[in-house]
Design a protein around this motif. Structure first.
Motif, PDB file in Angstrom:
ATOM      1  N   CYS A 180       0.785  -1.206  -0.098  1.00  0.00           N
ATOM      2  CA  CYS A 180       0.090   0.085   0.101  1.00  0.00           C
ATOM      3  C   CYS A 180       0.838   1.260   0.110  1.00  0.00           C
ATOM      4  O   CYS A 180       0.472   2.184  -0.759  1.00  0.00           O
ATOM      5  CB  CYS A 180      -0.871  -0.102   1.181  1.00  0.00           C
ATOM      6  N   ASP A 181       1.973   1.405   0.816  1.00  0.00           N
ATOM      7  CA  ASP A 181       2.717   2.546   0.850  1.00  0.00           C
ATOM      8  C   ASP A 181       3.192   2.718  -0.443  1.00  0.00           C
ATOM      9  O   ASP A 181       3.543   3.894  -0.946  1.00  0.00           O
ATOM     10  CB  ASP A 181       4.057   2.305   1.928  1.00  0.00           C
ATOM     11  N   THR A 197       0.726   4.211  -2.838  1.00  0.00           N
ATOM     12  CA  THR A 197       0.187   5.656  -2.486  1.00  0.00           C
ATOM     13  C   THR A 197       1.096   6.642  -3.101  1.00  0.00           C
ATOM     14  O   THR A 197       0.873   7.932  -3.394  1.00  0.00           O
ATOM     15  CB  THR A 197       0.267   5.757  -1.046  1.00  0.00           C
ATOM     16  N   GLU A 245     -10.111  -0.016   5.602  1.00  0.00           N
ATOM     17  CA  GLU A 245      -9.119   0.520   6.104  1.00  0.00           C
ATOM     18  C   GLU A 245      -7.889   0.654   5.100  1.00  0.00           C
ATOM     19  O   GLU A 245      -7.283   1.465   4.919  1.00  0.00           O
ATOM     20  CB  GLU A 245      -8.357  -0.414   7.191  1.00  0.00           C
ATOM     21  N   ASP A 264      -8.744   3.773   3.307  1.00  0.00           N
ATOM     22  CA  ASP A 264      -8.301   5.119   3.840  1.00  0.00           C
ATOM     23  C   ASP A 264      -6.645   5.098   3.734  1.00  0.00           C
ATOM     24  O   ASP A 264      -6.308   6.302   3.461  1.00  0.00           O
ATOM     25  CB  ASP A 264      -8.347   4.742   5.418  1.00  0.00           C
ATOM     26  N   ARG A 265      -6.075   4.053   3.839  1.00  0.00           N
ATOM     27  CA  ARG A 265      -4.539   4.139   3.637  1.00  0.00           C
ATOM     28  C   ARG A 265      -4.123   4.994   2.192  1.00  0.00           C
ATOM     29  O   ARG A 265      -3.127   5.500   2.081  1.00  0.00           O
ATOM     30  CB  ARG A 265      -3.826   2.779   3.859  1.00  0.00           C
TER      31      ARG A 265
END
Length: 290
Positions: free
Chosen positions: A218-219, A222, A246, A249-250
């Motif tokens: 996920c990081d 983004t 969640e 949201d991330r």
């Protein structure tokens, strides 16, 4: 396992093959009624035990918004052939296939990408590597990392049995009892059996291992500037709904929960799913073009 409700192709949808520099892929292609796409195309990627047919119920509706929509069998799935080399079925290798296929379909223009379940883990590889400009990215009933819960347990059992017992054993002990108990029509059961046995056993084994061990990316996701949607059924038995919320949201992603659906919204609630995708795609295009 996604179970299509019907197999007859709607008007404007055809079965064909797309040739790319990394091989040929079996697809279902939907076109607008006019035959002339006015919006950017979309590519739909199925889950581990699925195929392009899992999207039959939404293809015509999605194309009516004025775009070419393509659902694909990944390498080693159903009607797309694949080698006996396990390295061809990692998320990275399959993601490269999606990159090449997206470039072939879009001709370098932006394209909407949707990945269902394991297909979401594959599709995000193509998004993260940044080689292809995607108009948007949708994670449908997918998660941030390896699958958990009841589907994790089923995957580990399948991974243990596949090398020794093969697909025949998986069908008779797991899949056939499941669909019979669900009252699935004989025509669909025959298709599901045919689809399973057409899969590459090497591919099935490797991809099962991938869905059970996928890292959280996920990081990295983004860092990519692409409109993102997280869409899942309110009763999803794959990645828990809370986990997917969640994740949204991330990712600072839009989140849509499909009422009444479980792990396969495109099958279980096709009109709601198609409407959500069309609205999201149109909004993404308006932002990018505005």
């Amino acid at each position: 396992m996604s179970t299509p409700r019907f197999l007859t192709l709607p008007p404007g949808v055809r079965s064909r093959q797309i040739d790319t520099p990394v091989g040929a892929f079996a697809v279902l292609e939907a076109m607008p009624v006019s035959g002339v796409p006015e919006r950017w195309p979309a590519l739909l990627v199925p889950g581990l035990t699925g195929s392009k047919e899992d999207f039959i119920a939404v293809l015509q509706t999605l194309a009516q918004s004025g775009r070419r929509v393509i659902a694909v069998d990944m390498r080693g799935q159903f009607e797309t052939g694949g080698p006996e080399d396990p390295r061809a079925y990692t998320c990275a290798a399959l993601g490269n296939d999606i990159d090449v296929l997206a470039h072939t379909i879009g001709g370098g223009e932006p394209l909407h990408l949707v990945g269902h379940s394991f297909g979401g883990l594959v599709a995000r590889e193509a998004v993260i590597d940044g080689r292809t400009k995607f108009a948007s990215f949708t994670l449908m009933s997918s998660g941030p990392a390896a699958i958990v819960g009841v589907r994790e347990r089923a995957g580990r059992a399948m991974l243990a049995e596949l090398p020794e017992s093969g697909l025949e054993h998986i069908w008779h002990t797991r899949m056939e009892p499941e669909v019979l108990a669900a009252g699935v029509p004989d025509e669909i059961i025959a298709f599901l059996r045919k689809r399973l046995f057409a899969n590459s056993p090497t591919g099935m084994t490797t991809m099962t291992g991938q869905v059970l061990s996928s890292p959280d990316r996920c990081d990295e996701l983004t860092q990519v500037e692409v409109p993102t949607l997280v869409l899942y059924g309110e009763h999803d038995d794959g990645w828990p709904p809370r986990m997917q919320s969640e994740m949204a949201d991330r990712l600072s992603a839009e989140c849509v929960v499909v009422p009444g659906a479980a792990h396969s919204p495109a099958v279980e609630a096709p009109e709601t799913t198609a409407a959500a995708l069309t609205r999201f795609w149109n909004a993404a295009e308006a932002r990018l073009l505005g």
